[in-house]
Design a protein around this motif. Structure first.
Motif, short mmCIF file in Angstrom:
data_model
loop_
_atom_site.label_atom_id
_atom_site.label_comp_id
_atom_site.label_asym_id
_atom_site.label_seq_id
_atom_site.Cartn_x
_atom_site.Cartn_y
_atom_site.Cartn_z
N UNK A 114 0.93 -1.30 0.05
CA UNK A 114 -0.05 -0.12 -0.06
C UNK A 114 0.78 1.22 -0.08
N UNK A 115 0.59 2.15 -0.85
CA UNK A 115 1.42 3.51 -1.16
C UNK A 115 0.63 4.31 -1.90
N UNK A 116 0.08 5.29 -0.94
CA UNK A 116 -0.37 6.58 -1.82
C UNK A 116 0.29 7.77 -1.68
N UNK A 117 0.75 8.08 -2.87
CA UNK A 117 1.74 9.25 -2.90
C UNK A 117 1.36 10.51 -2.44
N UNK A 118 -0.34 10.66 -2.21
CA UNK A 118 -0.51 11.89 -1.52
C UNK A 118 -0.71 11.85 -0.16
N UNK A 119 -0.08 10.72 0.34
CA UNK A 119 -0.48 10.52 1.98
C UNK A 119 1.02 10.14 2.53
N UNK A 120 1.74 11.23 3.02
CA UNK A 120 3.04 11.18 3.69
C UNK A 120 3.28 9.96 4.69
N UNK B 140 15.41 -0.21 -8.11
CA UNK B 140 14.66 0.49 -9.16
C UNK B 140 13.40 1.10 -8.54
N UNK B 141 13.46 2.54 -8.62
CA UNK B 141 12.16 3.18 -8.14
C UNK B 141 11.48 3.79 -9.58
N UNK B 142 10.21 3.53 -9.51
CA UNK B 142 9.71 3.91 -10.88
C UNK B 142 8.29 5.05 -10.34
N UNK B 143 8.69 6.00 -10.22
CA UNK B 143 7.53 7.37 -9.92
C UNK B 143 6.67 7.15 -10.96
N UNK B 144 5.71 6.25 -11.30
CA UNK B 144 4.46 6.34 -12.03
C UNK B 144 3.22 7.02 -11.96
N UNK B 145 2.70 7.06 -10.80
CA UNK B 145 1.46 7.43 -10.16
C UNK B 145 1.26 8.73 -10.64
N UNK B 146 0.12 9.15 -11.39
CA UNK B 146 -0.09 10.55 -11.85
C UNK B 146 -1.57 10.77 -12.20
N UNK B 147 -1.83 11.80 -12.21
CA UNK B 147 -3.16 12.40 -12.68
C UNK B 147 -3.25 13.52 -13.74
N UNK B 148 -4.37 13.72 -14.38
CA UNK B 148 -4.54 14.50 -15.44
C UNK B 148 -5.98 15.27 -15.01
N UNK C 215 -0.09 15.14 -6.94
CA UNK C 215 0.12 13.87 -7.10
C UNK C 215 1.19 13.55 -7.88
N UNK C 216 1.61 14.48 -9.03
CA UNK C 216 2.49 14.47 -9.97
C UNK C 216 3.78 14.99 -9.53
N UNK C 217 4.07 15.99 -8.56
CA UNK C 217 5.29 16.37 -8.16
C UNK C 217 5.57 16.40 -6.63
N UNK C 218 4.42 16.90 -5.91
CA UNK C 218 4.86 16.69 -4.51
C UNK C 218 4.89 14.88 -4.13
N UNK C 219 4.26 14.40 -4.64
CA UNK C 219 4.17 12.81 -4.38
C UNK C 219 5.66 12.15 -4.71
N UNK C 220 5.83 12.27 -6.10
CA UNK C 220 7.32 11.94 -6.37
C UNK C 220 8.58 12.23 -5.54
N UNK C 221 8.47 13.57 -5.13
CA UNK C 221 9.40 14.11 -4.39
C UNK C 221 9.68 13.40 -2.93
N UNK C 222 8.49 13.02 -2.30
CA UNK C 222 8.28 12.54 -1.10
C UNK C 222 8.75 11.26 -1.11
#
Length: 248
Positions: free
Chosen positions: A62-68, A87-95, A111-118
């Motif tokens: 379980x990994x929600x990129x919008x939940x620290x 290998x880390x693939x930051x794929x989760x995204x939203x339009x 989702x697309x920026x803050x999430x991958x940074x964290x």
């Protein structure tokens, strides 16, 4: 020889799922962690992946990129179970198509920026435990400022403004990471998967296929596989696509 540990965010559909499928079918030398907003989605994705022959191992997380907190807990779990990440693939995204502009922009950035940074920050120590680590950010050709400024380019007329802004920001995240860790083995890439079938644009068939124009996301998965197999190391630190490199 122990398998290389791969973690893909947003791996239950679209490019993430296709990438997991390509990697799992490619070799027994990969163990792919399917990271999704819920464990149920991750488990279901693995069940679907195993409907066809797979060589590599698969496990859910379980990994929600919008939940620290979710990010921190996932990193702790990977540390306890594997002790490293290759290998880390930051794929989760939203339009986001939210009618309120501020909300639309905030959703894309969260989702697309803050999430991958964290996510990258939380998993970086684990990546640096690998002898051959890769950090991959799923970007877009729409992020290219050079192409956007060219009136002859299709990107010049794109209406996906908030999405483009977020992906251009992701490029800077990748560039900064590449610069900061250039003295380490860490290889950083921004990858454009191309226009492929995805829930990114919505859940209707029209949205998924972009009016029938979207291609097969398995092609995107093959591009990412070529990166983690070292075949694109000559393009490290750049915004790549299946046929070459896009200008920033």
């Amino acid at each position: 020889m122990s398998p290389r540990i791969v973690l893909i965010t947003g791996a239950n559909s679209g490019v993430g799922f296709a990438t997991a499928k390509v990697i799992a079918q490619a070799s027994e030398n990969f163990h792919t962690i399917i990271a999704c907003r819920s464990l149920e989605k991750a488990t279901s994705a693995i069940s679907d992946l195993k409907k066809e022959e797979t060589k590599g191992q698969l496990s859910p997380i379980k990994l929600d990129v919008t939940d620290e907190q979710s990010i921190t807990e996932a990193a702790t779990q990977v540390h306890q179970q594997f002790g490293r990440l290759d290998i880390l693939i930051n794929n989760a995204g939203i339009a986001s198509q939210h009618p309120d502009l501020k909300t639309q922009l905030q959703q894309c950035l969260d989702t697309n920026v803050v999430g991958p940074v964290l996510v990258s920050a939380a998993f970086r120590d684990l990546l640096l435990q690998s002898p051959n680590p890769y950090s991959i950010y799923i970007s877009s050709g729409l992020s290219s400022m050079t192409k956007t400024l060219d009136p002859a380019s299709g990107e010049h007329f794109s209406l996906w403004k908030t999405y483009k802004i977020s992906k251009t920001a992701v490029n800077m995240v990748a560039v900064q990471e590449a610069a900061e860790f250039r003295s380490t083995p860490l290889k950083v890439f921004a990858v454009c998967p191309g226009l492929v079938r995805s829930y990114l644009r919505g859940s209707s068939e029209e949205d998924i296929t972009f009016g029938g124009k979207a291609g097969d996301p398995m092609v995107s998965g093959e591009t990412i596989l070529s990166v983690i197999e070292g075949k694109r190391d000559g393009d490290v630190g750049k915004l790549i696509h299946k046929d070459g490199v896009y200008p920033w």
